[in-house]
Design an enzyme around this catalytic site. Sequence first.
Site, PDB file in Angstrom:
ATOM      1  N   ARG A  27       0.762  -1.226  -0.090  1.00  0.00           N
ATOM      2  CA  ARG A  27      -0.013  -0.035  -0.044  1.00  0.00           C
ATOM      3  C   ARG A  27       0.724   1.188  -0.052  1.00  0.00           C
ATOM      4  O   ARG A  27       0.430   2.430  -0.026  1.00  0.00           O
ATOM      5  CB  ARG A  27      -0.968   0.023   1.122  1.00  0.00           C
ATOM      6  CG  ARG A  27      -2.172  -0.911   0.768  1.00  0.00           C
ATOM      7  CD  ARG A  27      -2.996  -1.205   2.260  1.00  0.00           C
ATOM      8  NE  ARG A  27      -3.310  -0.004   2.883  1.00  0.00           N
ATOM      9  CZ  ARG A  27      -3.668   0.197   4.034  1.00  0.00           C
ATOM     10  NH1 ARG A  27      -3.432  -1.151   4.883  1.00  0.00           N
ATOM     11  NH2 ARG A  27      -3.965   1.281   4.651  1.00  0.00           N
ATOM     12  N   GLY A  83       4.041 -15.946   7.655  1.00  0.00           N
ATOM     13  CA  GLY A  83       3.633 -15.488   8.950  1.00  0.00           C
ATOM     14  C   GLY A  83       4.482 -14.952   9.943  1.00  0.00           C
ATOM     15  O   GLY A  83       5.861 -15.175   9.892  1.00  0.00           O
ATOM     16  N   ASN A  86      -3.780  -6.722  20.262  1.00  0.00           N
ATOM     17  CA  ASN A  86      -2.287  -7.155  20.292  1.00  0.00           C
ATOM     18  C   ASN A  86      -1.489  -5.960  19.356  1.00  0.00           C
ATOM     19  O   ASN A  86      -1.675  -5.836  18.342  1.00  0.00           O
ATOM     20  CB  ASN A  86      -2.039  -8.480  19.689  1.00  0.00           C
ATOM     21  CG  ASN A  86      -0.826  -8.935  19.276  1.00  0.00           C
ATOM     22  OD1 ASN A  86       0.294  -8.360  20.009  1.00  0.00           O
ATOM     23  ND2 ASN A  86      -0.316  -9.727  18.424  1.00  0.00           N
ATOM     24  N   ASN A 133       1.253   1.658   6.974  1.00  0.00           N
ATOM     25  CA  ASN A 133       1.060   0.786   5.669  1.00  0.00           C
ATOM     26  C   ASN A 133       0.884   1.591   4.538  1.00  0.00           C
ATOM     27  O   ASN A 133       0.827   1.051   3.525  1.00  0.00           O
ATOM     28  CB  ASN A 133       0.022   0.129   6.106  1.00  0.00           C
ATOM     29  CG  ASN A 133      -0.127  -1.009   7.270  1.00  0.00           C
ATOM     30  OD1 ASN A 133       1.040  -1.771   7.325  1.00  0.00           O
ATOM     31  ND2 ASN A 133      -0.628  -0.689   8.455  1.00  0.00           N
ATOM     32  N   ASN A 154      35.206  39.823   8.415  1.00  0.00           N
ATOM     33  CA  ASN A 154      34.023  40.162   7.643  1.00  0.00           C
ATOM     34  C   ASN A 154      33.837  39.966   6.216  1.00  0.00           C
ATOM     35  O   ASN A 154      34.557  40.446   5.288  1.00  0.00           O
ATOM     36  CB  ASN A 154      33.821  42.035   8.051  1.00  0.00           C
ATOM     37  CG  ASN A 154      32.338  42.162   7.318  1.00  0.00           C
ATOM     38  OD1 ASN A 154      31.261  42.168   8.039  1.00  0.00           O
ATOM     39  ND2 ASN A 154      32.175  42.685   6.187  1.00  0.00           N
ATOM     40  N   ARG A 200      40.798  44.113 -10.395  1.00  0.00           N
ATOM     41  CA  ARG A 200      39.705  44.280 -11.061  1.00  0.00           C
ATOM     42  C   ARG A 200      40.185  45.269 -12.279  1.00  0.00           C
ATOM     43  O   ARG A 200      41.057  46.132 -11.882  1.00  0.00           O
ATOM     44  CB  ARG A 200      38.336  45.042 -10.265  1.00  0.00           C
ATOM     45  CG  ARG A 200      38.899  46.242  -9.558  1.00  0.00           C
ATOM     46  CD  ARG A 200      37.703  46.754  -8.807  1.00  0.00           C
ATOM     47  NE  ARG A 200      38.035  48.043  -7.888  1.00  0.00           N
ATOM     48  CZ  ARG A 200      37.725  48.334  -6.874  1.00  0.00           C
ATOM     49  NH1 ARG A 200      36.905  47.546  -6.211  1.00  0.00           N
ATOM     50  NH2 ARG A 200      38.036  49.521  -6.553  1.00  0.00           N
TER      51      ARG A 200
HETATM   52  C1  UD1 Z   1      -0.177  -8.939  13.434  1.00  0.00           C
HETATM   53  C2  UD1 Z   1      -0.401  -9.680  14.561  1.00  0.00           C
HETATM   54  C3  UD1 Z   1      -1.678  -9.147  15.205  1.00  0.00           C
HETATM   55  C4  UD1 Z   1      -1.561  -7.755  15.929  1.00  0.00           C
HETATM   56  C5  UD1 Z   1      -1.074  -6.854  14.301  1.00  0.00           C
HETATM   57  C6  UD1 Z   1      -0.742  -5.433  15.120  1.00  0.00           C
HETATM   58  C7  UD1 Z   1       0.131 -12.020  14.060  1.00  0.00           C
HETATM   59  C8  UD1 Z   1      -0.480 -13.446  13.665  1.00  0.00           C
HETATM   60  N1  UD1 Z   1      -0.729 -10.959  14.140  1.00  0.00           N
HETATM   61  O1  UD1 Z   1      -1.246  -9.172  12.465  1.00  0.00           O
HETATM   62  O2  UD1 Z   1      -2.289  -9.883  16.640  1.00  0.00           O
HETATM   63  O3  UD1 Z   1      -2.771  -7.194  16.170  1.00  0.00           O
HETATM   64  O4  UD1 Z   1      -0.080  -7.702  14.091  1.00  0.00           O
HETATM   65  O5  UD1 Z   1      -0.178  -4.814  13.999  1.00  0.00           O
HETATM   66  O6  UD1 Z   1       1.120 -11.804  14.405  1.00  0.00           O
HETATM   67  N2  UD1 Z   1       5.973  -9.842   8.937  1.00  0.00           N
HETATM   68  C9  UD1 Z   1       7.078 -10.705   8.567  1.00  0.00           C
HETATM   69  N3  UD1 Z   1       7.137 -11.749   7.789  1.00  0.00           N
HETATM   70  C10 UD1 Z   1       5.799 -12.525   7.610  1.00  0.00           C
HETATM   71  C11 UD1 Z   1       4.687 -11.818   8.089  1.00  0.00           C
HETATM   72  C12 UD1 Z   1       4.684 -10.521   8.610  1.00  0.00           C
HETATM   73  O7  UD1 Z   1       8.260 -10.072   8.341  1.00  0.00           O
HETATM   74  O8  UD1 Z   1       5.950 -13.450   7.181  1.00  0.00           O
HETATM   75  C13 UD1 Z   1       6.138  -8.761   9.486  1.00  0.00           C
HETATM   76  C14 UD1 Z   1       5.485  -7.612   8.773  1.00  0.00           C
HETATM   77  O9  UD1 Z   1       6.427  -6.784   7.660  1.00  0.00           O
HETATM   78  C15 UD1 Z   1       4.986  -6.516   9.809  1.00  0.00           C
HETATM   79  C16 UD1 Z   1       4.598  -7.355  10.966  1.00  0.00           C
HETATM   80  O10 UD1 Z   1       5.649  -8.676  10.565  1.00  0.00           O
HETATM   81  O11 UD1 Z   1       6.043  -5.721  10.114  1.00  0.00           O
HETATM   82  C17 UD1 Z   1       3.305  -7.707  11.135  1.00  0.00           C
HETATM   83  O12 UD1 Z   1       2.691  -8.514  10.159  1.00  0.00           O
HETATM   84  P1  UD1 Z   1       1.274  -8.064   9.538  1.00  0.00           P
HETATM   85  O13 UD1 Z   1       1.161  -9.178   8.240  1.00  0.00           O
HETATM   86  O14 UD1 Z   1       1.028  -6.776   9.335  1.00  0.00           O
HETATM   87  O15 UD1 Z   1       0.527  -8.764  10.626  1.00  0.00           O
HETATM   88  P2  UD1 Z   1      -1.061  -8.323  10.931  1.00  0.00           P
HETATM   89  O16 UD1 Z   1      -2.018  -9.321  10.073  1.00  0.00           O
HETATM   90  O17 UD1 Z   1      -1.181  -6.943  10.835  1.00  0.00           O
HETATM   91 CA    CA Z   2      -0.035  -5.163  10.284  1.00  0.00          CA
END
Ligand code: UD1
Ligand code: CA
Length: 451
Positions: free
Chosen positions: A18, A83, A172, A229, A362, A425
């Site tokens: 985004r 994840g 969270n 984001n 100066n 000059r």
């Molecule tokens: C996550 C949390 C959620 C919390 C929210 C807060 C989990 C499963 N969920 O959700 O409980 O309320 O953050 O913002 O943890 N990232 C990686 N690699 C990955 C996945 C994510 O580096 O494979 C990083 C992303 O770049 C980001 C952060 O981890 O900086 C969170 O990932 P994102 O996908 O935004 O998690 P949410 O679904 O928002």
């Molecule tokens: Ca997020």
Amino acid sequence: MTTGATALIILAAGQGTRMNSDLPKVLHPVAGAPLLAHAMNAGAMLEPSRLVVVAGHGAEAVQAEAEEWNPAAQTVVQAERLGTAHAVAQAKPLLDGFDGDALVLYADTPFIRPETLEAMAEARSKADVVVLGFEAADPARYGRLIMDGEALTRIVEYKDATDEERKITLCNSGLVMADAKLLFDLIDAVGNDNAAGEYYLTDIVEIASARGLTATAIACDESETMGVNSRADLARAEAAFQARARAELLDIGVTLVAPETVFLAHDTYIGRDSVIEPNVVFGPGVTIESGATIRSFSHLEGCHVSQGATVGPFARLRPGAELAEKVHVGNFVEVKNAIIDEGAKVNHLSYIGDADVGEGTNVGAGTITCNYDGVFKHRTTIGKRAFIGSNTMLVAPVTVGDAAMTATGTVVTRDVPAGAMAVGRSKQDNKDGFAVRFMDRLRALKKQEAE
Ligand code: UD1
Ligand code: CA
């Protein structure tokens, strides 16, 4: 329960779709420093002995930037984004044998206050796993914290939550702290059987409970958990940073005549009793000592301004500008990589680059140090109490001695000895009556053409 040592694990793999950008999201700047650096700074209060950045999108650039801000930073690449638990697991080989706590934080949520991290570390003495939560005004798609008194029993992601669970407003933030070995051990048990098909870091809470371990949550202010984001979020983050930084300056005794028009960098230092007029912009690396005045519409970066100096209005101080006490740099003056000694004045329309200007000297209006020959940069050295006449061109490398003068309009190509006057000059010639005769002829010509 804790040994005192801390490892930071910063998740920074996100592409940031985004943001609509070629630059990885975590490298977008706020107050002149990338989001990643802000996250590193926030974590620095725990004095971590290890720092691991989990990169993905644009990993090479992310690694370079991480090392730039902390040469001890280690980067690991998460090739596939499976994840948050999978992301943290990538740090395991690097932290093999590490004895101490690990704190997981997100690079795109960089405004956690030091006090909050301190409170998390504190809570670790009472629980095996500590999660940072916050009361969300609009809980939207955040994970929900399921509490049983002080105990955190489970975190449920929005996608997997029941309608009842979605009513919970304690959310969270993503920050988790636990003993490093335990953290990786719990993560080993995380599966991906959920609505997103991802390995959720949040699942470690339930796994810990099932093993008879304890988890708890502490809450911070929602403003700290502000995530980035989109470009709109980035602008909001910038505004929040600026508001906080301005308030801090006002608190320590700096006058900001119109605070909302002054823009600060992540590392701007301004001493007490300095006055910053409206519309001043500070790039990174600026130190202003106490009692200095920075007048309107000035732009400063990588420079140092000493006590009692005055800069601007409309001045530009570039990297390496070093102004001693009581120096005056006035309107439309640019200073770069130059030392201007005590009490010297450069008041109007000048460029002073790669130069030394001595005490009490100066520099007249329109003076230019011609420092660049197209390939090399050369230095200009001006002694103490010298007088540089208006519109002097100093063709570097060149030296003007103490108490020397240059006549107005002089092009200085050779060194000027101390106490000497350089005049370079062309001689002036006055032709009597010429101007009147000349104009009369032109007017006659014009009249002829009109007929
Ligand atoms: C996550 C949390 C959620 C919390 C929210 C807060 C989990 C499963 N969920 O959700 O409980 O309320 O953050 O913002 O943890 N990232 C990686 N690699 C990955 C996945 C994510 O580096 O494979 C990083 C992303 O770049 C980001 C952060 O981890 O900086 C969170 O990932 P994102 O996908 O935004 O998690 P949410 O679904 O928002
Ligand atoms: Ca997020």
